[in-house]
Design a protein around this motif. Structure first.
Motif: not given
Length: 206
Positions: A128-149
């Motif tokens: 489950n942790i690995k699935k969560a990190y896969t999701y986070v990694a996808k959302k971080l693509e092209g971003k500096q931080y979780l909410m953007g810049d």
């Protein structure tokens, strides 16, 4: 204010936020197993939940739960932009991230710290942790931080939980974007300040 913490525990998140926001505050380390503070006090007599983080406010009130503490601290200093303004969609997105980190990552680690629960249980939670990190990694693509810049309290929280990867023997190199993100957060001066205080930095070369 005074923060009760345990080195590298989830209390590192509000510790980082206190530093990032420029607060003047005291800290005291807690041995969670012995339930003793660094000054030798019985932590059970200080904290009702006997857990960290605990933030004692200047008026004597006690505030617990990391997600609540970091938002309280950031809201008191809106100029830091550690949280978006209340009532905005951006703030709702921040809540979305904080809840995801709390439920899908933070609490998913608990069974991995208790080998007596069995390998099958640990394998399930690690998956489950690995699935969560896969999701986070996808959302971080092209971003500096979780909410953007903009660095926010959500980044302080995620960075803290990512620090537990070595404890559960999880190699984050499977997600290069997460490795880059972790290094980027770790390089922030105020993050280093909090980590140094908690003894989490190698200061031999200093």
């Amino acid at each position: 204010m005074k923060l009760y913490y345990s080195s590298g525990a989830c209390s590192l998140s509000p510790h980082i936020v206190l530093c990032e926001a420029g607060y003047e505050f005291e800290t005291e380390k807690v041995d969670l197993r012995a339930k003793k503070t660094e000054s030798g006090k019985d932590y059970n007599t200080i904290a009702e939940k006997s857990a960290v983080p605990l933030l004692v406010l200047d008026n004597g009130e006690h505030l617990t739960e990391g997600v609540a503490i970091v938002q309280y601290l950031a809201d008191k200093k809106p100029e830091t932009k550690l949280v978006p303004p209340n009532g905005t969609m951006e703030r709702t997105r921040l809540h979305e991230w904080l809840n995801f980190i709390s439920t899908e990552l933070h609490k998913a680690h608990s069974p991995l710290f208790h080998p007596e629960l069995g390998q099958a249980t640990q394998d399930l939670y690690l998956s489950n942790i690995k699935k969560a990190y896969t999701y986070v990694a996808k959302k971080l693509e092209g971003k500096q931080y979780l909410m953007g810049d903009q660095f926010t309290v959500a980044d302080a929280y995620l960075f803290t939980i990512m620090g537990w990867s070595k404890m559960i023997k999880l190699d984050l190199s499977a997600w290069p974007v997460l490795i880059d993100y972790q290094k980027r957060i770790a390089a922030r001066p105020k993050v280093q300040e909090a980590m140094k205080k908690e003894g989490l930095l190698d200061t031999k070369a200093a």
